[in-house]
Design an enzyme around this catalytic site. Structure first.
Site, mmCIF file in Angstrom:
data_model
loop_
_atom_site.group_PDB
_atom_site.id
_atom_site.type_symbol
_atom_site.label_atom_id
_atom_site.label_comp_id
_atom_site.label_asym_id
_atom_site.label_seq_id
_atom_site.Cartn_x
_atom_site.Cartn_y
_atom_site.Cartn_z
ATOM 1 N N TYR A 1 -6.928 33.447 31.556
ATOM 2 C CA TYR A 1 -5.713 33.527 32.376
ATOM 3 C C TYR A 1 -4.535 34.002 31.527
ATOM 4 O O TYR A 1 -3.740 34.838 31.956
ATOM 5 C CB TYR A 1 -5.398 32.159 32.997
ATOM 6 N N GLU B 1 -15.827 13.535 46.946
ATOM 7 C CA GLU B 1 -16.490 14.303 45.897
ATOM 8 C C GLU B 1 -16.741 13.448 44.663
ATOM 9 O O GLU B 1 -17.857 13.427 44.109
ATOM 10 C CB GLU B 1 -15.647 15.530 45.548
ATOM 11 N N TYR C 1 -11.215 14.715 50.580
ATOM 12 C CA TYR C 1 -12.260 15.443 49.866
ATOM 13 C C TYR C 1 -12.368 15.009 48.408
ATOM 14 O O TYR C 1 -13.472 14.920 47.861
ATOM 15 C CB TYR C 1 -12.042 16.959 49.988
ATOM 16 N N GLU D 1 -31.469 30.362 57.923
ATOM 17 C CA GLU D 1 -32.041 30.948 59.147
ATOM 18 C C GLU D 1 -31.750 30.091 60.370
ATOM 19 O O GLU D 1 -31.777 30.587 61.512
ATOM 20 C CB GLU D 1 -33.537 31.174 58.994
ATOM 21 N N CYS E 1 -6.177 23.965 39.590
ATOM 22 C CA CYS E 1 -7.545 24.399 39.886
ATOM 23 C C CYS E 1 -8.366 24.581 38.615
ATOM 24 O O CYS E 1 -9.479 24.071 38.507
ATOM 25 C CB CYS E 1 -7.524 25.696 40.688
ATOM 26 N N HIS F 1 -36.777 34.086 56.597
ATOM 27 C CA HIS F 1 -37.669 32.934 56.507
ATOM 28 C C HIS F 1 -38.492 32.968 55.226
ATOM 29 O O HIS F 1 -38.913 34.043 54.785
ATOM 30 C CB HIS F 1 -38.624 32.950 57.723
ATOM 31 N N ALA G 1 10.587 24.612 33.004
ATOM 32 C CA ALA G 1 11.756 25.352 33.472
ATOM 33 C C ALA G 1 12.273 24.700 34.756
ATOM 34 O O ALA G 1 11.485 24.247 35.595
ATOM 35 C CB ALA G 1 11.406 26.810 33.742
ATOM 36 N N THR H 1 -6.698 26.629 46.773
ATOM 37 C CA THR H 1 -6.479 27.647 45.749
ATOM 38 C C THR H 1 -6.494 29.075 46.306
ATOM 39 O O THR H 1 -5.609 29.874 45.984
ATOM 40 C CB THR H 1 -7.521 27.498 44.628
ATOM 41 N N CYS I 1 -10.492 22.011 40.835
ATOM 42 C CA CYS I 1 -11.758 22.468 41.406
ATOM 43 C C CYS I 1 -12.747 23.020 40.395
ATOM 44 O O CYS I 1 -13.954 22.832 40.551
ATOM 45 C CB CYS I 1 -11.496 23.496 42.509
ATOM 46 N N ARG J 1 -10.847 13.590 57.795
ATOM 47 C CA ARG J 1 -10.353 13.724 59.160
ATOM 48 C C ARG J 1 -10.344 15.158 59.682
ATOM 49 O O ARG J 1 -10.539 15.390 60.873
ATOM 50 C CB ARG J 1 -8.923 13.167 59.253
ATOM 51 N N LYS K 1 -14.152 20.034 38.215
ATOM 52 C CA LYS K 1 -14.838 19.142 39.162
ATOM 53 C C LYS K 1 -16.169 19.736 39.605
ATOM 54 O O LYS K 1 -17.178 19.021 39.690
ATOM 55 C CB LYS K 1 -13.945 18.905 40.378
#
Length: 448
Positions: free
Chosen positions: A99, A182, A178, A442, A43, A437, A115, A312, A48, A205, A51
């Site tokens: 991270y 994309e 996707y 809406e 990710c 609005h 590992a 994710t 993601c 699909r 991207k």
């Protein structure tokens, strides 16, 4: 005193592995994690996050084109791919650092190497070191699947696409999911001639048919070419570096780049699962129960490597549930019902709950409400592109069981709307809400 080096050893520092490691350590466990690539996983590093940055960059093509209708006169418009590519890479490195910092601040030891499992309570690092752990968590994610055809090595996957030297003049994208749609939108906005090749006659699909058909209509109208009922038979690399792509039901076509977006397979090859009696299914996915335990009582798995739901946020929830259950004395199971999802195509689409087809196949009575409209911004910009919102309602109970939409900011709107589906709110309650609005959102409370 524990007889093991660690209470928990995690293989893979992606979204699920990082969450499980951090939370388990916060509960007092002694935790280590091994990552053979970069901390952050698919990710953050090659999925993601970068991207979505490309999606933002691509959207400026439309914004600049529309600007004149809003009174802005831009004398020179030039796109510089290396600038975007390098800025995205720099921000990915920044997030990777965050991270890493999160793990270190929770006293999680990080091994920057591969590992593998050598027994029910033992892993082997690439350096040769053997480490024991009371529990082992597999969080190695998934890897792009490439069809075994002649010349497939000349193509790239979503792993490599972020590092391209230049934008291809013509790109062929294999797949109908996707990732394929994309990147089709991204490269089209960057000026590439895009051809999407799919072995079936449908894209996306899992999404509502009316919504995905709208995306196909808009994409085709914008100049993206779709070749359905086609499979690659051979890929040739010519002397000038271009590719000649042979297909089952179409004449060969030439392209600068071939992007395989043909699905992602659980990343379990060579992990040594058989040494601990860990069962995998026919697709290589680790088989787990509802508390993420494998067929080996001391080994667990979360995220895409289990192939339950490749998202994710689901990997994160599974990692949290695992850590809370086995280290926090808070038994937790993930609820897989009513998961919202989105495709960051051009325009984006999103959905939650039952599609119209699913509802008609499972419910006694179904009512469908739609709003098919041209967003105000598109009207002034002179764009004919229309948005489509759809409510799927249980005709017997009036409960809204599905919401599906395509149009500007659809994923941002859908996140809040998904709460209503999860809460089983009724169509009458939607009707009672005062419209905000003027907004596109809406339309969700104005359908009659």
């Amino acid at each position: 005193m524990t007889q093991y080096d660690y209470d928990l050893f995690v293989i893979g520092a992606g979204s699920g592995g990082v969450r499980a490691s951090r939370v388990a350590a916060a509960h007092g466990a002694k935790v280590a994690v091994a990552e053979e690539h970069r901390v952050g996983g698919t990710c953050v590093i090659r999925g993601c996050v970068p991207k979505k940055m490309l999606v933002y960059g691509a959207h400026f093509a439309e914004d600049v084109m529309d600007a004149a209708r809003f009174g802005w006169h831009i004398k020179e418009c030039k796109f510089d791919w290396p600038v975007l590519r390098d800025n995205v890479a720099a921000d990915v490195s920044r997030i990777e650092g965050l991270y890493t910092q999160t793990l270190e601040s929770n006293q999680v030891e990080i091994f920057h190497e591969r590992a593998t499992i050598s027994g029910p309570n033992e892993v082997r690092l690439a350096s040769g070191r053997m480490i024991s752990a009371s529990k082992i968590l597999i969080a190695t994610g998934a890897w792009p699947a490439i069809p075994p055809i002649e010349g497939c090595e000349h193509g790239i996957t979503s792993n490599e696409v972020f590092g391209l030297d230049k934008i291809p003049e013509r790109i062929v994208i294999a797949g109908g999911g996707y990732i394929a749609n994309e990147f089709a939108g991204i490269f089209h906005e960057f000026g590439s001639k895009v051809t999407l090749v799919n072995r079936s006659d449908k894209i996306l699909r899992q999404y509502d048919a009316q919504i995905r058909d709208r995306l196909l209509q808009i994409s085709t109208m914008n100049g993206i070419e779709f070749l359905f009922h086609n499979e690659f038979t051979k890929i040739e690399k010519m002397e000038d570096g271009r590719l000649r792509i042979h297909m089952s039901s179409h004449d060969p076509i030439e392209a600068d780049t071939l992007l395989f977006a043909t699905g992602r397979a659980p990343h379990t090859k060579g992990l040594g699962l058989e040494k601990a009696g860990v069962e995998v299914d026919k697709n290589g996915a680790v088989v787990v129960d509802d508390v993420n335990r494998t067929t080996c009582p001391s080994i667990f798995a979360v995220g895409d490597v289990t192939n339950r739901v490749q998202l994710t946020p689901i990997a994160i929830r599974e990692g949290q549930a695992f850590a809370d259950t086995f280290f926090g004395n808070k038994p937790t199971k993930v609820d897989y019902s009513c998961i919202p999802s989105a495709v960051f195509s051009h325009p984006p689409l999103a959905g939650v709950g039952l599609t119209e087809s699913e509802a008609r196949n499972t419910l006694g009575s179904v009512k469908i409400f739609t709003s098919d409209f041209r967003p105000m911004k598109n009207v002034l910009a002179g764009r004919n592109e229309r948005a489509l919102y759809k409510l799927v309602v249980n005709g017997d109970t009036d409960v809204v069981v599905g919401i599906h939409m395509i149009g500007p900011d659809a994923p941002e709107i859908l996140q809040a709307a998904a709460i209503a589906v999860k809460a089983k709110l009724k169509k009458s309650q939607f009707d009672e809400v005062v419209a905000l609005h003027p907004s596109m959102a809406e339309e969700l409370v104005l359908m009659k």
